[in-house]
Design a protein around this motif. Structure first.
Motif, PDB file in Angstrom:
ATOM      1  N   SER A 102       0.834  -1.208   0.000  1.00 32.99           N
ATOM      2  CA  SER A 102       0.000   0.000   0.000  1.00 32.99           C
ATOM      3  C   SER A 102       0.867   1.257   0.000  1.00 32.99           C
ATOM      4  N   GLU A 103       1.978   1.240   0.716  1.00 39.87           N
ATOM      5  CA  GLU A 103       2.895   2.388   0.711  1.00 39.87           C
ATOM      6  C   GLU A 103       3.510   2.591  -0.668  1.00 39.87           C
ATOM      7  N   ALA A 104       3.903   1.493  -1.302  1.00 42.89           N
ATOM      8  CA  ALA A 104       4.549   1.580  -2.616  1.00 42.89           C
ATOM      9  C   ALA A 104       3.609   2.162  -3.675  1.00 42.89           C
ATOM     10  N   TYR A 105       2.324   1.903  -3.529  1.00 45.31           N
ATOM     11  CA  TYR A 105       1.357   2.357  -4.543  1.00 45.31           C
ATOM     12  C   TYR A 105       0.499   3.535  -4.084  1.00 45.31           C
ATOM     13  N   GLY A 106       0.690   3.973  -2.853  1.00 37.86           N
ATOM     14  CA  GLY A 106      -0.056   5.127  -2.361  1.00 37.86           C
ATOM     15  C   GLY A 106      -1.547   4.876  -2.243  1.00 37.86           C
ATOM     16  N   VAL A 107      -1.911   3.663  -1.858  1.00 37.22           N
ATOM     17  CA  VAL A 107      -3.318   3.310  -1.650  1.00 37.22           C
ATOM     18  C   VAL A 107      -3.459   2.732  -0.248  1.00 37.22           C
ATOM     19  N   SER A 108      -4.689   2.518   0.166  1.00 37.69           N
ATOM     20  CA  SER A 108      -4.905   1.982   1.511  1.00 37.69           C
ATOM     21  C   SER A 108      -4.571   0.492   1.553  1.00 37.69           C
ATOM     22  N   ARG A 109      -4.271   0.050   2.752  1.00 27.67           N
ATOM     23  CA  ARG A 109      -4.006  -1.366   2.976  1.00 27.67           C
ATOM     24  C   ARG A 109      -5.233  -2.194   2.591  1.00 27.67           C
ATOM     25  N   GLN A 110      -6.408  -1.667   2.889  1.00 26.91           N
ATOM     26  CA  GLN A 110      -7.670  -2.348   2.566  1.00 26.91           C
ATOM     27  C   GLN A 110      -7.844  -2.499   1.052  1.00 26.91           C
ATOM     28  N   ALA A 111      -7.436  -1.476   0.303  1.00 27.36           N
ATOM     29  CA  ALA A 111      -7.537  -1.543  -1.158  1.00 27.36           C
ATOM     30  C   ALA A 111      -6.647  -2.659  -1.707  1.00 27.36           C
ATOM     31  N   VAL A 112      -5.456  -2.791  -1.164  1.00 27.92           N
ATOM     32  CA  VAL A 112      -4.543  -3.856  -1.594  1.00 27.92           C
ATOM     33  C   VAL A 112      -5.139  -5.215  -1.242  1.00 27.92           C
ATOM     34  N   TYR A 113      -5.627  -5.331  -0.006  1.00 33.41           N
ATOM     35  CA  TYR A 113      -6.235  -6.594   0.450  1.00 33.41           C
ATOM     36  C   TYR A 113      -7.398  -6.989  -0.463  1.00 33.41           C
ATOM     37  N   ASP A 114      -8.286  -6.042  -0.745  1.00 34.61           N
ATOM     38  CA  ASP A 114      -9.445  -6.321  -1.599  1.00 34.61           C
ATOM     39  C   ASP A 114      -9.008  -6.750  -3.001  1.00 34.61           C
ATOM     40  N   ASN A 115      -8.009  -6.065  -3.542  1.00 32.60           N
ATOM     41  CA  ASN A 115      -7.518  -6.398  -4.880  1.00 32.60           C
ATOM     42  C   ASN A 115      -6.938  -7.818  -4.905  1.00 32.60           C
ATOM     43  N   ILE A 116      -6.164  -8.165  -3.913  1.00 24.94           N
ATOM     44  CA  ILE A 116      -5.550  -9.502  -3.860  1.00 24.94           C
ATOM     45  C   ILE A 116      -6.630 -10.571  -3.715  1.00 24.94           C
ATOM     46  N   ARG A 117      -7.609 -10.345  -2.852  1.00 21.94           N
ATOM     47  CA  ARG A 117      -8.687 -11.337  -2.664  1.00 21.94           C
ATOM     48  C   ARG A 117      -9.509 -11.498  -3.939  1.00 21.94           C
ATOM     49  N   ARG A 118      -9.825 -10.403  -4.609  1.00 18.16           N
ATOM     50  CA  ARG A 118     -10.564 -10.474  -5.882  1.00 18.16           C
ATOM     51  C   ARG A 118      -9.758 -11.226  -6.930  1.00 18.16           C
ATOM     52  N   THR A 119      -8.470 -10.954  -6.971  1.00 14.19           N
ATOM     53  CA  THR A 119      -7.600 -11.627  -7.941  1.00 14.19           C
ATOM     54  C   THR A 119      -7.525 -13.117  -7.644  1.00 14.19           C
ATOM     55  N   GLU A 120      -7.423 -13.484  -6.384  1.00 17.78           N
ATOM     56  CA  GLU A 120      -7.426 -14.910  -6.018  1.00 17.78           C
ATOM     57  C   GLU A 120      -8.710 -15.576  -6.492  1.00 17.78           C
ATOM     58  N   SER A 121      -9.830 -14.895  -6.296  1.00 18.67           N
ATOM     59  CA  SER A 121     -11.116 -15.439  -6.751  1.00 18.67           C
ATOM     60  C   SER A 121     -11.147 -15.594  -8.266  1.00 18.67           C
ATOM     61  N   MET A 122     -10.590 -14.631  -8.960  1.00 17.39           N
ATOM     62  CA  MET A 122     -10.533 -14.717 -10.421  1.00 17.39           C
ATOM     63  C   MET A 122      -9.684 -15.913 -10.851  1.00 17.39           C
ATOM     64  N   LEU A 123      -8.541 -16.110 -10.195  1.00 15.56           N
ATOM     65  CA  LEU A 123      -7.671 -17.242 -10.528  1.00 15.56           C
ATOM     66  C   LEU A 123      -8.396 -18.566 -10.310  1.00 15.56           C
ATOM     67  N   GLU A 124      -9.126 -18.662  -9.201  1.00 12.05           N
ATOM     68  CA  GLU A 124      -9.894 -19.882  -8.917  1.00 12.05           C
ATOM     69  C   GLU A 124     -10.987 -20.085  -9.964  1.00 12.05           C
ATOM     70  N   SER A 125     -11.595 -18.997 -10.392  1.00  9.92           N
ATOM     71  CA  SER A 125     -12.631 -19.073 -11.414  1.00  9.92           C
ATOM     72  C   SER A 125     -12.051 -19.558 -12.743  1.00  9.92           C
ATOM     73  N   TYR A 126     -10.887 -19.040 -13.113  1.00 11.69           N
ATOM     74  CA  TYR A 126     -10.230 -19.507 -14.332  1.00 11.69           C
ATOM     75  C   TYR A 126      -9.927 -20.997 -14.235  1.00 11.69           C
ATOM     76  N   GLU A 127      -9.466 -21.430 -13.077  1.00  7.86           N
ATOM     77  CA  GLU A 127      -9.139 -22.849 -12.890  1.00  7.86           C
ATOM     78  C   GLU A 127     -10.381 -23.724 -12.990  1.00  7.86           C
ATOM     79  N   GLU A 128     -11.501 -23.262 -12.446  1.00  7.25           N
ATOM     80  CA  GLU A 128     -12.754 -24.020 -12.546  1.00  7.25           C
ATOM     81  C   GLU A 128     -13.157 -24.229 -13.998  1.00  7.25           C
ATOM     82  N   LYS A 129     -12.844 -23.266 -14.835  1.00  9.23           N
ATOM     83  CA  LYS A 129     -13.243 -23.343 -16.243  1.00  9.23           C
ATOM     84  C   LYS A 129     -12.213 -24.061 -17.116  1.00  9.23           C
ATOM     85  N   LEU A 130     -10.927 -23.841 -16.848  1.00  8.35           N
ATOM     86  CA  LEU A 130      -9.880 -24.322 -17.748  1.00  8.35           C
ATOM     87  C   LEU A 130      -9.104 -25.542 -17.230  1.00  8.35           C
TER      88      LEU A 130
END
Length: 108
Positions: free
Chosen positions: A41-69
């Motif tokens: 969050s410091e490196a990108y100038g965003v909140s810690r919560q924003a980073v956490y949310d982005n990582i969790r969403r990305t993990e969900s996307m990766l799992e979704s891709y795996e379910e399909k492919l």
């Protein structure tokens, strides 16, 4: 926790080209470089919560891709089959034709 990290790393390897640059960078920093949420969050100038949310969403996307492919699932199956083949050949010949087995391992 280690199992989850390993799985996410594999999913990231398989599907990272489907992610945005920002998603890739956050995932690399968090999972591969072991940065904390606060450091990212410091490196990108965003909140810690924003980073956490982005990582969790990305993990969900990766799992979704795996379910399909099923790329990770197929990778694991191939790895097991190569190990079984290696064991079988050792039992039959006492040795393994290394170039063939190594070529199969390198396909993934």
């Amino acid at each position: 926790m280690l199992e989850k990290t390993t799985r996410v790393n594999y999913l990231f390897d398989f599907y990272q080209e489907l992610l945005t640059d920002k998603q890739k960078k956050y995932m690399e920093m968090y999972y591969l470089e072991d940065f904390s949420l606060g450091e990212i969050s410091e490196a990108y100038g965003v909140s810690r919560q924003a980073v956490y949310d982005n990582i969790r969403r990305t993990e969900s996307m990766l799992e979704s891709y795996e379910e399909k492919l099923h790329l990770y699932e197929k990778f694991e199956e191939r790895k097991q089959l190569v190990e079984q083949l290696e064991d079988f050949l050792k039992q039959q010949n006492g040795e393994v034709p290394n170039p063939i087995i190594e070529s199969l391992k390198e396909l993934d």
